[in-house]
Design an enzyme around this catalytic site. Structure first.
Site, short mmCIF file in Angstrom:
data_model
loop_
_atom_site.label_atom_id
_atom_site.label_comp_id
_atom_site.label_asym_id
_atom_site.label_seq_id
_atom_site.Cartn_x
_atom_site.Cartn_y
_atom_site.Cartn_z
N SER A 283 -9.81 1.92 3.03
CA SER A 283 -8.74 2.71 2.26
C SER A 283 -7.84 1.74 1.38
O SER A 283 -7.06 2.13 0.73
CB SER A 283 -8.06 3.79 3.09
OG SER A 283 -7.21 3.17 4.07
N LYS B 254 0.84 -1.37 -0.01
CA LYS B 254 0.07 -0.07 0.05
C LYS B 254 0.94 1.21 -0.02
O LYS B 254 1.91 1.22 0.71
CB LYS B 254 -0.78 -0.19 1.11
CG LYS B 254 -1.91 1.03 1.39
CD LYS B 254 -2.70 0.95 2.58
CE LYS B 254 -3.73 2.04 2.72
NZ LYS B 254 -4.58 1.93 3.97
N SER C 146 -10.00 -0.71 7.42
CA SER C 146 -9.21 -0.43 6.10
C SER C 146 -8.80 -1.50 5.29
O SER C 146 -8.09 -1.23 4.14
CB SER C 146 -8.48 0.83 6.05
OG SER C 146 -9.05 2.10 5.97
#
Lengths: 95, 484
Positions: free
Chosen positions: B151, B76, B175
């Site tokens: 997210s 990420k 997330s």
């Protein structure tokens, strides 16, 4: 619970974020909606409850007071927008 | 078609030299390129990946194995990577090259993995749909008109579409788990303190945890073992080895008590989600687990509490982006104050600004007690609810999210509706507990449903073990979205 445009201006200044006059209404509405959601906290009885700042509720650990890092100024400043002689440059503060 | 194998299988194939890391890396890089429309990646590091793969092949040729030697992975874009863009999904950091690696990055590299790129995400991890990214929304591979969740939406879309066999994510209020649910993956948010936060760009420091997104519990366990462990550079890191994870994978479901909180099974939840979750629990029962009713009476206070604590911490953490030391700097600034105000106004997107403003408001003079202090008290009440529930059960179960993946654009104009996605996940962060989402089938539109398993502090082993047993008896986790 709602927040006024004046509140938005005050908070935006505290947060150092410019909010243009034509954006004020949108932020005022958005923040008021969030505060209405947040107001539901009042339904939860917390009399006599100690606040909890951290999930493990433990004190931060301490370490020996020794030097652990070498000088990395130049590598850390590589991403800075404006640097001169190892110093960060900003608009003139003192005339 | 090596991408049809899970990470553990690929690792073993590499060890047996049935495929080389260079071949495998080429294969995944080619897939990333072919499916670039998903917008799952912000940066693809072809050159770095192939160099690392070559290095891995040299080790494999000599039978020198680290746990992940030669396995392609993605991070990420919230994890700092030395020499590679780390944008955090923000215009603020669109040119930021970190001078160091995050501990998670360092550990997964040391475990032999090959970093292929950095995945798209909601800006500064603030969002539940991946639509707040400066780099544009990510598409859900199960239905391109729908969100992948957020997210960690880029990581979830990348793994679900088999562009990479595993990826890292972070979870502050859901997330990792919610995108895992929306994309049909196994996603784990570890106990607070289990995975180092060093070099992981901070959103809400008392809630943030890094963790894996994978195709199975076994894969997630392998990744967690490489990511977790004490780190002196994270002041809240916990000294605990990962022996429990290996042990956990061997557990038996006989006598395992699964707690069902009534609050997680109410009528506001999508019907198909409830049905799939109940069916999954039926399978657990057949495998020997027992279901018990438990209560989490204050879970309704979780969302309002979270939306004070997380923005308050964010307003403090994000004050470092001042246009002076790193990140975007406005060229419209005659004095220092307007430099700050304009750099932040231009560099941050609307949702990030909204959260900074609400957090600043909650912490400002005269409001602190009513908001922040009240929220911290609720936080303890919520943590105590979990402790009480765990007196009657070993694992708490329920849906990961109230619905399956929603349409792109459906909730972007209504922040509060977006926040309600976290209703079953964010109390887990408030209490610092581990939470795992696993696939539990599809709804009538063919979209994945996630089952959430919540464990006691540091009980990841048991969560992963229970999920592993379930996955040995089911094949929901092996479904592949059409066209991938």
């Amino acid at each position: 619970m709602s927040i006024s445009e004046k509140d938005v201006v005050r908070v935006a200044h505290l947060a150092r974020i410019r909010v243009a006059p034509d954006e004020l209404g949108r932020y005022q509405a958005g923040l008021s909606d969030i505060l209405a959601l947040v107001a539901q906290m009042q339904d939860c009885d917390t009399d006599g409850v100690e606040p909890m700042a951290h999930p493990q509720d433990i004190a931060l650990r301490l370490r020996e007071d020794t030097v652990t890092e070498a000088d990395q100024r130049s590598s850390l400043q590589q991403g800075a927008p404006q640097v001169e002689n190892g110093l960060y440059l900003v608009p003139r503060v003192i005339e | 078609m090596p991408h049809r194998h899970n990470l553990t299988t690929l690792r073993d194939m590499l060890r047996r030299r049935e495929i080389s890391s260079t071949e495998l890396t080429h294969h995944f890089l080619e897939r990333i390129d072919r499916h670039s429309d998903l917008n799952a990646f912000i940066t693809v590091d072809e050159e770095g990946a192939l160099a690392a793969a070559q290095q891995a092949d040299k080790h494999l040729a000599r039978d020198e194995h680290a746990p992940l030697t030669g396995v392609p992975l993605a991070h990420k874009d919230i994890f700092c990577t030395q020499g590679l863009l780390t944008s955090c999904g923000s215009k603020m950091l669109r040119n930021f090259i970190s001078p160091y690696d995050a501990t998670v990055v360092e550990r997964l590299a040391k475990a032999g993995s090959v970093l292929v790129g950095k995945t798209n995400m909601d800006e500064f991890a603030m969002g539940s749909s991946n639509e707040t990214s400066h780099f544009g929304p990510v598409h859900n591979p199960w239905d391109l008109q729908r969100v992948p969740g957020g997210s960690s939406g880029g990581s979830a879309a990348a793994v679900a579409s088999r562009l990479v066999p595993g990826a890292t994510g972070t979870d502050t209020g859901g997330s990792i788990r919610q995108p895992a649910a929306f994309c049909g993956l196994t996603g784990l948010k570890p106990s607070y303190g289990r995975v180092s936060r060093y070099g992981m760009i901070a959103f809400a420091s008392s809630l943030d945890q890094g963790g894996p997104l994978a195709l199975s519990a076994e894969d997630a366990a392998l990744l967690l073992q490489c990511m977790a462990g004490f780190d002196s550079r994270d002041s809240t890191s916990i000294a605990r080895d990962t022996a429990d994870i290996d042990e956990g994978l061997k557990i038996n479901l006989h006598g395992l008590r699964l707690g069902l909180p009534a609050e997680f099974f109410d009528e506001s939840i999508d019907n198909a989600v409830l049905t799939r979750v109940r069916e999954a629990l039926g399978i657990f029962e057949r495998l020997g687990a027992t279901l018990v009713d438990v209560a989490l009476p204050n879970s309704a206070a979780g969302i309002p509490c979270y939306y004070v604590i997380a923005p308050a911490e964010a307003s403090s953490n994000l004050s470092r982006f001042d246009g002076v030391r790193f990140g975007h700097r406005s060229d419209q600034a005659s004095d220092l104050l307007t430099l700050y105000e304009n750099s932040r106004a231009e560099g941050f997107g609307e949702e990030v600004k909204r959260r900074i403003l609400i957090g600043t408001y909650a912490l400002s003079a005269g409001y602190y007690d009513a908001y922040y202090l009240k929220a911290q008290k609720i936080r303890r009440v919520i943590a105590q609810d979990f402790s009480k529930a765990f007196e009657q059960c070993d694992i708490i179960v329920g849906p990961t999210a109230p619905t399956t993946a929603f349409s792109l654009g459906e909730k972007t104009q209504d922040p509060v509706a977006m926040y309600l996605n976290d209703i079953f996940t964010n109390t887990v962060n408030l209490a610092g507990l581990p939470g795992l989402s696993i696939p539990a089938g599809l709804d009538e539109a063919g979209l994945p449903v996630g089952l959430q398993l919540i464990g006691q502090f540091m009980d990841e082993g048991r969560l992963l073990g229970a999920a592993h047993r379930f996955q040995q008896a089911t094949d929901w986790h092996q479904l592949v979205p059409k066209g991938f």
